[in-house]
Design an enzyme around this catalytic site. Structure first.
Site, PDB file in Angstrom:
ATOM      1  N   ASP A 107      50.649 -72.946  11.611  1.00 54.24           N
ATOM      2  CA  ASP A 107      52.104 -73.688  11.503  1.00 54.24           C
ATOM      3  C   ASP A 107      52.483 -73.946  12.928  1.00 54.24           C
ATOM      4  O   ASP A 107      51.765 -73.652  13.706  1.00 54.24           O
ATOM      5  CB  ASP A 107      52.863 -72.891  10.388  1.00 54.24           C
ATOM      6  CG  ASP A 107      53.381 -71.700  11.229  1.00 54.24           C
ATOM      7  OD1 ASP A 107      53.028 -71.378  12.148  1.00 54.24           O
ATOM      8  OD2 ASP A 107      54.144 -70.888  10.301  1.00 54.24           O
ATOM      9  N   GLU A 108      53.798 -74.214  12.951  1.00 59.12           N
ATOM     10  CA  GLU A 108      54.431 -74.600  14.274  1.00 59.12           C
ATOM     11  C   GLU A 108      54.483 -73.676  15.182  1.00 59.12           C
ATOM     12  O   GLU A 108      54.576 -73.493  16.540  1.00 59.12           O
ATOM     13  CB  GLU A 108      55.542 -75.386  14.225  1.00 59.12           C
ATOM     14  CG  GLU A 108      55.837 -76.629  13.717  1.00 59.12           C
ATOM     15  CD  GLU A 108      55.492 -76.868  11.995  1.00 59.12           C
ATOM     16  OE1 GLU A 108      55.166 -75.689  11.482  1.00 59.12           O
ATOM     17  OE2 GLU A 108      55.420 -78.049  11.635  1.00 59.12           O
ATOM     18  N   GLY A 109      54.550 -71.922  14.570  1.00 60.03           N
ATOM     19  CA  GLY A 109      54.563 -70.836  15.491  1.00 60.03           C
ATOM     20  C   GLY A 109      53.214 -70.491  16.046  1.00 60.03           C
ATOM     21  O   GLY A 109      52.124 -71.078  16.128  1.00 60.03           O
ATOM     22  N   ASN A 119      32.278 -67.936  16.977  1.00 61.73           N
ATOM     23  CA  ASN A 119      32.760 -68.235  15.437  1.00 61.73           C
ATOM     24  C   ASN A 119      32.137 -69.437  14.975  1.00 61.73           C
ATOM     25  O   ASN A 119      32.005 -69.624  13.685  1.00 61.73           O
ATOM     26  CB  ASN A 119      34.283 -68.207  15.475  1.00 61.73           C
ATOM     27  CG  ASN A 119      34.735 -66.685  15.461  1.00 61.73           C
ATOM     28  OD1 ASN A 119      34.803 -66.002  14.488  1.00 61.73           O
ATOM     29  ND2 ASN A 119      35.290 -66.132  16.484  1.00 61.73           N
ATOM     30  N   MET A 175      42.011 -72.639  22.808  1.00 60.52           N
ATOM     31  CA  MET A 175      42.999 -72.064  23.614  1.00 60.52           C
ATOM     32  C   MET A 175      44.186 -72.903  24.046  1.00 60.52           C
ATOM     33  O   MET A 175      44.628 -72.914  25.010  1.00 60.52           O
ATOM     34  CB  MET A 175      42.339 -71.413  24.750  1.00 60.52           C
ATOM     35  CG  MET A 175      41.269 -70.562  24.751  1.00 60.52           C
ATOM     36  SD  MET A 175      41.688 -69.066  23.577  1.00 60.52           S
ATOM     37  CE  MET A 175      42.657 -68.286  24.765  1.00 60.52           C
ATOM     38  N   ARG A 176      44.651 -73.595  22.946  1.00 58.65           N
ATOM     39  CA  ARG A 176      45.880 -74.542  23.139  1.00 58.65           C
ATOM     40  C   ARG A 176      46.810 -74.548  21.988  1.00 58.65           C
ATOM     41  O   ARG A 176      46.292 -74.329  20.803  1.00 58.65           O
ATOM     42  CB  ARG A 176      45.361 -75.941  23.264  1.00 58.65           C
ATOM     43  CG  ARG A 176      44.530 -76.450  24.426  1.00 58.65           C
ATOM     44  CD  ARG A 176      44.319 -78.039  24.441  1.00 58.65           C
ATOM     45  NE  ARG A 176      45.587 -78.733  24.267  1.00 58.65           N
ATOM     46  CZ  ARG A 176      46.091 -79.026  25.498  1.00 58.65           C
ATOM     47  NH1 ARG A 176      45.744 -78.930  26.696  1.00 58.65           N
ATOM     48  NH2 ARG A 176      47.340 -79.869  25.311  1.00 58.65           N
ATOM     49  N   ALA A 185      33.443 -58.643  12.958  1.00 61.14           N
ATOM     50  CA  ALA A 185      34.274 -58.841  11.744  1.00 61.14           C
ATOM     51  C   ALA A 185      34.736 -60.044  11.479  1.00 61.14           C
ATOM     52  O   ALA A 185      34.915 -60.906  10.600  1.00 61.14           O
ATOM     53  CB  ALA A 185      35.516 -57.774  11.786  1.00 61.14           C
ATOM     54  N   ASP A 195      50.532 -67.997  16.129  1.00 65.96           N
ATOM     55  CA  ASP A 195      49.877 -67.190  15.094  1.00 65.96           C
ATOM     56  C   ASP A 195      50.626 -66.819  14.073  1.00 65.96           C
ATOM     57  O   ASP A 195      50.554 -65.514  13.787  1.00 65.96           O
ATOM     58  CB  ASP A 195      49.120 -65.870  16.058  1.00 65.96           C
ATOM     59  CG  ASP A 195      48.148 -66.468  17.163  1.00 65.96           C
ATOM     60  OD1 ASP A 195      47.664 -67.266  17.014  1.00 65.96           O
ATOM     61  OD2 ASP A 195      48.404 -65.687  18.125  1.00 65.96           O
ATOM     62  N   HIS A 212      42.105 -65.065  14.498  1.00 65.47           N
ATOM     63  CA  HIS A 212      42.899 -64.238  15.635  1.00 65.47           C
ATOM     64  C   HIS A 212      42.393 -62.854  15.550  1.00 65.47           C
ATOM     65  O   HIS A 212      42.184 -62.345  14.439  1.00 65.47           O
ATOM     66  CB  HIS A 212      44.473 -64.380  15.298  1.00 65.47           C
ATOM     67  CG  HIS A 212      45.203 -63.647  16.339  1.00 65.47           C
ATOM     68  ND1 HIS A 212      45.281 -64.163  17.471  1.00 65.47           N
ATOM     69  CD2 HIS A 212      45.797 -62.411  16.614  1.00 65.47           C
ATOM     70  CE1 HIS A 212      46.114 -63.517  18.418  1.00 65.47           C
ATOM     71  NE2 HIS A 212      46.278 -62.153  17.739  1.00 65.47           N
TER      72      HIS A 212
HETATM   73  C1  GRF Z   1      37.669 -64.985  19.156  1.00 67.48           C
HETATM   74  O1  GRF Z   1      38.252 -63.628  19.397  1.00 67.48           O
HETATM   75  C2  GRF Z   1      39.096 -65.599  18.203  1.00 67.48           C
HETATM   76  O2  GRF Z   1      39.410 -64.632  17.227  1.00 67.48           O
HETATM   77  C3  GRF Z   1      39.809 -66.114  19.192  1.00 67.48           C
HETATM   78  O3  GRF Z   1      39.242 -66.433  20.164  1.00 67.48           O
HETATM   79  C4  GRF Z   1      38.038 -65.821  20.164  1.00 67.48           C
HETATM   80  C5  GRF Z   1      37.058 -66.853  20.196  1.00 67.48           C
HETATM   81  O4  GRF Z   1      35.472 -66.420  20.383  1.00 67.48           O
HETATM   82  N1  GRF Z   1      40.844 -67.015  18.488  1.00 67.48           N
HETATM   83  P1  GRF Z   1      34.365 -67.494  19.955  1.00 67.48           P
HETATM   84  O5  GRF Z   1      34.476 -68.652  21.164  1.00 67.48           O
HETATM   85  O6  GRF Z   1      34.483 -67.882  18.647  1.00 67.48           O
HETATM   86  O7  GRF Z   1      33.193 -66.791  20.461  1.00 67.48           O
END
Ligand code: GRF
Length: 201
Positions: A141-143, A15, A90-91, A173, A145, A109
């Site tokens: 936000d705080e929650g 991404n 991832m945090r 996508a 996703d 997400h």
């Molecule tokens: C993606 O699927 C994104 O939606 C999720 O983590 C993944 C990250 O993929 N939050 P990348 O590191 O961008 O390839």
């Protein structure tokens, strides 16, 4: 002055690459001021280096969430970003972090939220048997996703899909949707009404 993006990631960084491409092609009118990873071996960090984009690691091992987020806030403030884009970071972020950059943090997400928040969203959707899933760009936000939704794209689930083929199409996508959502937010052509992000034409 050019607007500034910060990208936070933990892994592959596809991404981030899609965002960098959109910046290069002028589809996002901004520069990527910094890429930050909590993992030193993140592929996305390596790609940033190859592309000549400022990048650094703020290691998360062995520190408390509060200490970590304090350090992250400090590094981000140094670069003064207009928008912080979480891209596979991832945090969970602490309330102090959210407060420091309220309304200026986006996440992507891999499901149509509010369905299937949390980890392994593609598998959750597949196992549930939904006919459509997709991706969601939302304010953080705080929650978990849970912030206001900026943009979504639907992806149909095919009968012959595996989790892997489905995840691949969702990722395509994502790469199309995240840059568009970032451009929209940077342009300021929206307003937030409760949970709704209403786009101005
Ligand atoms: C993606 O699927 C994104 O939606 C999720 O983590 C993944 C990250 O993929 N939050 P990348 O590191 O961008 O390839």
């Amino acid at each position: 002055m050019k607007k500034k993006l910060a990208v936070l990631l933990s892994g592959r960084g596809s991404n981030f690459e899609a965002i960098a491409r959109a910046v290069r092609e002028g589809k996002i009118d901004a520069e990527i001021a910094v890429v930050i990873s909590n993992r030193p071996d993140a592929r996305g960090l390596e790609r940033a280096r190859e592309m000549g984009i400022p990048s650094l690691c703020v290691p998360s091992r062995g520190v408390t969430r509060e200490e970590y987020d304090e350090k992250l806030i400090e590094e981000l403030r140094r670069h003064n970003p207009d928008l912080i884009c979480l891209a596979g970071f991832m945090r969970l972020l602490s309330p102090a972090f959210i407060a420091a950059f309220r309304g200026r943090i986006l996440n992507i997400h891999p499901s149509l939220l509010p369905a299937f928040p949390g980890l392994d969203a593609q598998r959750q959707a597949f196992d549930h048997g939904v006919r459509f899933t997709g991706c969601t760009v939302h304010f953080v936000d705080e929650g978990l996703d849970s912030g206001p939704i900026v943009m979504q794209a639907a992806v149909p689930v095919r009968d012959d899909d595996t989790v892997e083929t489905l995840a691949e199409r969702i990722l395509e996508a994502e790469h199309a949707t995240y840059p568009r959502a970032i451009a929209l937010v940077l342009s300021g052509a929206y307003r937030i009404e409760g949970r709704r992000v209403v786009h101005r034409k």
